[in-house]
Design an enzyme around this catalytic site. Structure first.
Site, short mmCIF file in Angstrom:
data_model
loop_
_atom_site.label_atom_id
_atom_site.label_comp_id
_atom_site.label_asym_id
_atom_site.label_seq_id
_atom_site.Cartn_x
_atom_site.Cartn_y
_atom_site.Cartn_z
N ASP A 101 0.85 -1.19 0.11
CA ASP A 101 0.13 -0.14 0.09
C ASP A 101 0.69 1.27 -0.02
O ASP A 101 1.78 1.50 0.82
CB ASP A 101 -0.74 -0.15 1.31
N ASP A 140 -3.19 2.61 -5.57
CA ASP A 140 -1.90 2.50 -4.93
C ASP A 140 -1.88 1.20 -3.94
O ASP A 140 -1.43 1.32 -2.88
CB ASP A 140 -2.12 3.67 -3.69
N GLU A 141 -2.57 0.18 -4.27
CA GLU A 141 -2.67 -1.03 -3.62
C GLU A 141 -2.62 -2.08 -4.64
O GLU A 141 -3.33 -2.32 -5.59
CB GLU A 141 -3.93 -1.20 -2.70
MG MG Z 1 -2.43 4.27 0.38
#
Ligand code: MG
Length: 423
Positions: free
Chosen positions: A21, A116-117
């Site tokens: 993350d 973003d993961e």
């Molecule tokens: Mg994040």
């Protein structure tokens, strides 16, 4: 080579998943792209107006209590020196692709879950904790090669659910592992609301049942969890927090579509059709990406009753049709054009196209004589997607879209990652 040598270990603790993350993603990308912003409290906003919220805050700004969703006016009161940056979605998607490529050089990605993961399933020797920790360190290093302001939190756990939980336990630049033998006790310092899938509504329901702590949640039986959730999700969670590794098949998608408010120069019947065809192209591209087939197609047009902004109650027209399960642009375009003949000649203000009755497999067999032709069109559509992905925004697109390539901008959200080809 970014991938570290893995020591052969068959003994010792094991993990099944690595979850990555990125920390303060949009703000970090801005600080990467504009060095003058590094080390400073910045907030990324959709656009610089008073009535907006922060969609990302740098770690320097987070220290003042600013986070995603903080109203701009509040954020400026919390931190008078706050630097505002207007969001640049295209830049974030470009970095996203570079990051995905970098992660993939170290470890194959099983699922990209948001901009973003990402999650990687570990196999073989990667599952030995010591090796997984080495891979995590290599990933962090590789990420700095993409941008030296980029940081991520990594979680290691027996399943994807817990790997995500672990990635959330230490920020920024975290590295946390959860081992099967320590579960569910290792979660007791968290609150039920820290688990993915337990939002404010579910939390309220749990509180009504007297469950406020993770220890209380972990003491429930699978049947009780199923009853509390009102679905099998509760029972799954019982297994997940104990480290069982299984995940759900993705839920079936019933429809997908796009709608767009027309810019003034596109408010004619002909131009609206062109925009509609572009929307169709985007929807069909997504359809193919999801490996689905559409069994129905619909179009909708809103018309302007008065000059100015669209208003509720404005007249609209819609039409839909069943189609032989397909997903190629050329055939779908023909259906849209055919439906469009029924569109009234009023001034359109917005246009929408949607595909429905989506299926994973084609349920119907192909008509014998059409099969070869249909297969050829499908191959053409697949080739088009591949070229657009490789060579950039709309290198190739179906005929009829030349005038409207810039007419329907793509928006970005945390939950969906548009491919660059949509910009
Ligand atoms: Mg994040």
């Amino acid at each position: 080579m970014p991938r570290p040598r893995l020591v052969d270990l068959h003994e010792g603790p094991q993990v099944g998943w690595l979850f990555l993350d990125l920390n303060a993603y949009f703000a970090s990308v801005e600080q990467q792209d504009r060095p003058e912003l590094r080390g400073r409290p910045i907030a990324v906003v959709p656009m610089i107006t008073e009535n907006t919220v922060c969609i990302a805050a740098s770690y320097e700004a987070k220290r003042f209590g600013i986070k995603t969703g903080t109203r701009l006016a509040d954020a400026q009161a919390m931190c008078p020196g706050l630097e505002l940056v207007a969001a640049r979605p295209r830049l974030y998607v470009e970095y996203h692709h570079a990051i995905v490529a970098a992660v993939d050089r170290c470890l194959p990605i099983s699922a990209v879950l948001s901009v973003d993961e990402m999650a990687c399933e570990l196999t073989g020797r990667e599952q030995a904790l010591s090796n997984a920790l080495r891979l995590a360190a290599a990933l962090k290093q590789e990420l700095r090669g993409v941008g030296d302001t980029l940081r991520c939190s990594i979680g290691l756990a027996p399943n994807r659910f817990l790997a995500k939980v672990a990635s959330d336990m230490e920020k920024p630049d975290g590295l946390v592992f959860l081992l099967k033998g320590d579960l569910p006790q290792a979660l007791f310092r968290l609150a039920p609301g820290d688990l993915p899938g337990i939002g404010t509504r579910m939390q309220a329901r749990l509180e009504l049942a007297g469950i406020r702590t993770m220890r209380q949640l972990a003491a429930l039986s699978p049947a009780r969890m199923r009853a509390l959730w009102g679905s099998v999700v509760g029972e799954r969670m019982w297994h997940w927090i104990r480290g069982a590794d299984f995940h759900d098949p993705p839920p079936p998608r019933r429809s997908l579509g796009r709608q767009h408010v027309l810019a003034p120069e596109f408010r004619s019947r002909e131009a609206a059709l062109e925009v509609g065809l572009k929307l169709l192209h985007l929807a069909a591209t997504e359809l193919r990406k999801l490996e689905l087939w559409a069994g129905g197609l619909g179009v909708q047009v809103d018309f302007m009753r008065f000059a100015g902004q669209p208003q509720p109650g404005d007249p609209y027209w819609e039409a839909h049709t069943r189609i032989a399960e397909c997903r190629d642009d050329f055939l779908l375009q023909r259906y849209v054009r055919r439906l469009w003949r029924g569109c009234p000649p009023a001034k359109p203000i917005s246009v929408g196209v949607w595909l429905y009755d989506l299926a994973r497999e084609r349920q119907r067999t192909l008509p014998l004589f059409d099969a070869a032709e249909q297969q050829r069109r499908e191959l053409a559509s697949d080739a088009m997607d591949a070229l657009n992905l490789k060579f950039g925004p709309q290198t190739v697109y179906p005929g009829g879209l030349q005038g409207v390539r810039a007419a329907a901008p793509t928006r970005i959200s945390f939950s969906s990652i548009p491919g660059l080809e949509r910009f």
